[in-house]
Enzyme design. Structure first.
Site, PDB file in Angstrom:
ATOM      1  N   HIS A  44       0.859  -1.180   0.000  1.00  0.00           N
ATOM      2  CA  HIS A  44       0.000   0.000   0.000  1.00  0.00           C
ATOM      3  C   HIS A  44       0.899   1.236   0.000  1.00  0.00           C
ATOM      4  CE1 HIS A  44      -3.819  -2.005   1.875  1.00  0.00           C
ATOM      5  NE2 HIS A  44      -3.274  -2.749   0.930  1.00  0.00           N
ATOM      6  N   GLU A 101       0.968   3.850   1.831  1.00  0.00           N
ATOM      7  CA  GLU A 101       1.443   4.237   3.156  1.00  0.00           C
ATOM      8  C   GLU A 101       2.617   3.369   3.602  1.00  0.00           C
ATOM      9  OE1 GLU A 101      -1.704   3.494   2.155  1.00  0.00           O
ATOM     10  OE2 GLU A 101      -3.122   4.104   3.703  1.00  0.00           O
ATOM     11  N   CYS A 103      -6.176   1.797   5.903  1.00  0.00           N
ATOM     12  CA  CYS A 103      -6.767   0.534   6.347  1.00  0.00           C
ATOM     13  C   CYS A 103      -6.156   0.149   7.702  1.00  0.00           C
ATOM     14  CB  CYS A 103      -6.515  -0.557   5.312  1.00  0.00           C
ATOM     15  SG  CYS A 103      -4.790  -1.111   5.213  1.00  0.00           S
ATOM     16  N   CYS A 129      -2.311  -0.456   7.556  1.00  0.00           N
ATOM     17  CA  CYS A 129      -1.520   0.767   7.439  1.00  0.00           C
ATOM     18  C   CYS A 129      -1.574   1.587   8.720  1.00  0.00           C
ATOM     19  CB  CYS A 129      -1.999   1.580   6.244  1.00  0.00           C
ATOM     20  SG  CYS A 129      -1.630   0.773   4.666  1.00  0.00           S
TER      21      CYS A 129
END
Length: 143
Positions: free
Chosen positions: A47, A49, A77, A80
């Protein structure tokens, strides 16, 4: 947030879900910028992040980034958000809310758990309209 939005647009062009993240040093310098790369890297943890945090930690030579701020185009999410807590991120600024998969204001609400060792300051709705439109356009083109 403009840089994070640019990363989201670039992710969309690569066929990735358009989420972008930017890590900013205590001095206000962008030290890492990333867009989602889960498909490109065949990695469900890639992801935006996580990629930005990994780069920032590599540059810092530490697993912790106190006094760093993270800008992300979509509500993080649970994975993260947990990584942000572990990295001791100072502030998280995010754009669009994510009622389906968010882990900050929705879903798991990671930062409210007693097991959460560090809770960053959280600011939402930063560039939300543009972030939301990028996501809507991406998914509309897939249907």
């Amino acid at each position: 947030m403009d840089t994070a939005l640019a990363e989201a647009r670039a992710a969309a062009k690569r066929g990735e879900v358009p989420v972008g993240a930017v890590l900013v040093s205590p001095e206000g310098k962008v030290i890492a910028a990333a867009g989602n790369r889960t498909r490109e890297l065949n990695d469900p943890t890639a992801h935006a992040e996580i990629l930005a945090i990994r780069e920032g930690c590599a540059q810092a030579g530490s697993e912790r980034l106190p006094d760093h701020d993270l800008y992300v185009t979509l509500e993080p999410c649970a994975m993260c958000a947990t990584a942000m807590s572990a990295a001791r991120i100072r502030r998280v600024y995010y754009g669009a809310a994510d009622p389906k998969s968010g882990g900050v204001a929705h879903g798991a609400r990671i930062f409210t758990h007693p097991q959460c060792h560090h809770i960053p300051e959280v600011y939402d709705d930063i560039g939300a309209d543009e972030a939301e439109q990028i996501l809507k356009d991406f998914f509309a083109s897939r249907r």
